[in-house]
Design a protein around this motif. Structure first.
Motif, PDB file in Angstrom:
ATOM      1  N   GLY A  91       0.831  -1.191   0.000  1.00  0.00           N
ATOM      2  CA  GLY A  91       0.000   0.000   0.000  1.00  0.00           C
ATOM      3  C   GLY A  91       0.870   1.247   0.000  1.00  0.00           C
ATOM      4  N   ARG A  92       0.411   2.269  -0.706  1.00  0.00           N
ATOM      5  CA  ARG A  92       1.113   3.550  -0.748  1.00  0.00           C
ATOM      6  C   ARG A  92       0.098   4.656  -0.517  1.00  0.00           C
ATOM      7  N   PHE A  93       0.535   5.709   0.166  1.00  0.00           N
ATOM      8  CA  PHE A  93      -0.341   6.834   0.474  1.00  0.00           C
ATOM      9  C   PHE A  93       0.408   8.121   0.162  1.00  0.00           C
ATOM     10  N   GLY A  94      -0.282   9.069  -0.489  1.00  0.00           N
ATOM     11  CA  GLY A  94       0.403  10.308  -0.842  1.00  0.00           C
ATOM     12  C   GLY A  94      -0.544  11.404  -1.278  1.00  0.00           C
ATOM     13  N   ILE A  95       0.055  12.435  -1.825  1.00  0.00           N
ATOM     14  CA  ILE A  95      -0.661  13.620  -2.276  1.00  0.00           C
ATOM     15  C   ILE A  95      -0.325  13.829  -3.757  1.00  0.00           C
ATOM     16  N   GLY A  96      -1.348  14.208  -4.535  1.00  0.00           N
ATOM     17  CA  GLY A  96      -1.128  14.417  -5.950  1.00  0.00           C
ATOM     18  C   GLY A  96      -1.821  15.658  -6.458  1.00  0.00           C
ATOM     19  N   TYR A  97      -1.378  16.095  -7.618  1.00  0.00           N
ATOM     20  CA  TYR A  97      -1.969  17.266  -8.250  1.00  0.00           C
ATOM     21  C   TYR A  97      -2.353  16.919  -9.686  1.00  0.00           C
ATOM     22  N   HIS A  98      -3.590  17.214 -10.048  1.00  0.00           N
ATOM     23  CA  HIS A  98      -4.152  16.944 -11.373  1.00  0.00           C
ATOM     24  C   HIS A  98      -4.078  18.250 -12.167  1.00  0.00           C
ATOM     25  N   ILE A  99      -3.330  18.223 -13.278  1.00  0.00           N
ATOM     26  CA  ILE A  99      -3.075  19.426 -14.069  1.00  0.00           C
ATOM     27  C   ILE A  99      -3.745  19.290 -15.439  1.00  0.00           C
ATOM     28  N   PRO A 100      -4.699  20.161 -15.783  1.00  0.00           N
ATOM     29  CA  PRO A 100      -5.253  20.139 -17.140  1.00  0.00           C
ATOM     30  C   PRO A 100      -4.185  20.571 -18.144  1.00  0.00           C
ATOM     31  N   VAL A 101      -4.041  19.811 -19.246  1.00  0.00           N
ATOM     32  CA  VAL A 101      -3.042  20.108 -20.270  1.00  0.00           C
ATOM     33  C   VAL A 101      -3.659  19.842 -21.641  1.00  0.00           C
ATOM     34  N   HIS A 102      -3.750  20.842 -22.492  1.00  0.00           N
ATOM     35  CA  HIS A 102      -4.160  20.699 -23.898  1.00  0.00           C
ATOM     36  C   HIS A 102      -5.291  19.683 -24.084  1.00  0.00           C
ATOM     37  N   LYS A 103      -6.443  19.926 -23.492  1.00  0.00           N
ATOM     38  CA  LYS A 103      -7.619  19.053 -23.567  1.00  0.00           C
ATOM     39  C   LYS A 103      -7.384  17.677 -22.946  1.00  0.00           C
ATOM     40  N   GLY A 104      -6.324  17.514 -22.229  1.00  0.00           N
ATOM     41  CA  GLY A 104      -6.011  16.277 -21.525  1.00  0.00           C
ATOM     42  C   GLY A 104      -5.612  16.616 -20.093  1.00  0.00           C
ATOM     43  N   TRP A 105      -4.764  15.790 -19.526  1.00  0.00           N
ATOM     44  CA  TRP A 105      -4.340  16.022 -18.143  1.00  0.00           C
ATOM     45  C   TRP A 105      -3.033  15.292 -17.844  1.00  0.00           C
ATOM     46  N   VAL A 106      -2.386  15.779 -16.781  1.00  0.00           N
ATOM     47  CA  VAL A 106      -1.200  15.148 -16.202  1.00  0.00           C
ATOM     48  C   VAL A 106      -1.420  15.128 -14.696  1.00  0.00           C
ATOM     49  N   GLN A 107      -1.092  14.011 -14.061  1.00  0.00           N
ATOM     50  CA  GLN A 107      -1.117  13.935 -12.600  1.00  0.00           C
ATOM     51  C   GLN A 107       0.289  13.653 -12.107  1.00  0.00           C
ATOM     52  N   VAL A 108       0.686  14.377 -11.075  1.00  0.00           N
ATOM     53  CA  VAL A 108       1.958  14.148 -10.405  1.00  0.00           C
ATOM     54  C   VAL A 108       1.613  13.769  -8.968  1.00  0.00           C
ATOM     55  N   ILE A 109       2.059  12.589  -8.546  1.00  0.00           N
ATOM     56  CA  ILE A 109       1.703  12.080  -7.220  1.00  0.00           C
ATOM     57  C   ILE A 109       2.960  11.683  -6.470  1.00  0.00           C
ATOM     58  N   GLY A 110       3.084  12.169  -5.261  1.00  0.00           N
ATOM     59  CA  GLY A 110       4.165  11.755  -4.383  1.00  0.00           C
ATOM     60  C   GLY A 110       3.611  10.841  -3.309  1.00  0.00           C
ATOM     61  N   TYR A 111       4.029   9.573  -3.341  1.00  0.00           N
ATOM     62  CA  TYR A 111       3.620   8.609  -2.321  1.00  0.00           C
ATOM     63  C   TYR A 111       4.728   8.551  -1.285  1.00  0.00           C
ATOM     64  N   GLY A 112       4.542   9.235  -0.176  1.00  0.00           N
ATOM     65  CA  GLY A 112       5.566   9.307   0.861  1.00  0.00           C
ATOM     66  C   GLY A 112       5.507   8.197   1.888  1.00  0.00           C
ATOM     67  N   LEU A 113       4.364   7.532   1.983  1.00  0.00           N
ATOM     68  CA  LEU A 113       4.198   6.453   2.959  1.00  0.00           C
ATOM     69  C   LEU A 113       3.946   5.137   2.240  1.00  0.00           C
ATOM     70  N   GLU A 114       4.667   4.095   2.661  1.00  0.00           N
ATOM     71  CA  GLU A 114       4.457   2.754   2.131  1.00  0.00           C
ATOM     72  C   GLU A 114       4.241   1.795   3.288  1.00  0.00           C
ATOM     73  N   THR A 115       3.405   0.776   3.070  1.00  0.00           N
ATOM     74  CA  THR A 115       3.092  -0.150   4.153  1.00  0.00           C
ATOM     75  C   THR A 115       4.273  -1.019   4.561  1.00  0.00           C
TER      76      THR A 115
END
Length: 190
Positions: A91-115
């Motif tokens: 399991g991984r837990f983190g924070i991410g940001y969803h960025i709209p890009v040219h009619k699409g999207w990019v998500q960048v997620i940092g998972y700082g905690l792992e089980t």
């Protein structure tokens, strides 16, 4: 095999208020076939995405399930569960940001905690149209505890109806043959 069936049933069951399901079959340049089944659902601010990846050689599977809860516009908390064949789940837990890009999207997620308490992961996921019928999709994961990259960037060419042709670069530095190219077809519902 029983685990694969149970996971498939759960994925399809959870997709009740689905925003999409797909089935893809690829031939990998390393000499095996991959069957990939995914489902995605949205429940107000909570999103679910899951897949099962089955490889014919070696005979194994990998499954991943991700829950994302949006806190603010674009910013969300993520919980991810990976279950590779022959290993305990992670399991991984983190924070991410969803960025709209040219009619699409990019998500960048940092998972700082792992089980397993042994590392962290940076994940970049995207879906960006290039033309009306062609788009770039995929992911790149950087696993810090193992110092490896895993990713599957792909180009998708929409064909007729729900069908698409795919070409994918495969990167998995955990495997002996870490790099490959796969080509296949995808059927996408809803």
């Amino acid at each position: 095999m029983k685990k694969i069936i149970v996971v498939l049933i759960l994925v399809l069951f959870l997709s009740g208020s689905s925003v999409g399901q797909s089935v893809s079959v690829y031939y990998d340049s390393r000499g095996y076939v991959t069957t990939y089944i995914e489902a995605a659902s949205q429940f107000k601010r909570l999103n679910y995405f899951g897949f099962v990846d089955y490889h014919t050689r070696p005979n194994r599977y990998f499954t991943r399930h991700i829950l994302r809860c949006e806190l603010f516009k674009g910013l969300g908390v993520h919980a991810k569960y990976d279950l590779p064949y022959g290993f305990h789940g992670l399991g991984r837990f983190g924070i991410g940001y969803h960025i709209p890009v040219h009619k699409g999207w990019v998500q960048v997620i940092g998972y700082g905690l792992e089980t397993d308490h042994r590392g962290a992961q940076l994940a970049i996921v995207w879906s960006i149209p290039i033309t009306k019928r062609i788009q770039s999709e995929g992911f790149l994961d950087r696993n810090w505890n193992q110092n490896v990259w895993i990713g599957e960037p792909q180009i998708v060419r929409q064909l007729k109806g729900p069908w698409a042709a795919l070409i994918e670069v495969r990167i998995n530095q955990l495997e002996r043959r870490a790099y490959g190219i796969a080509m296949g077809l995808r059927w996408k519902g809803r």
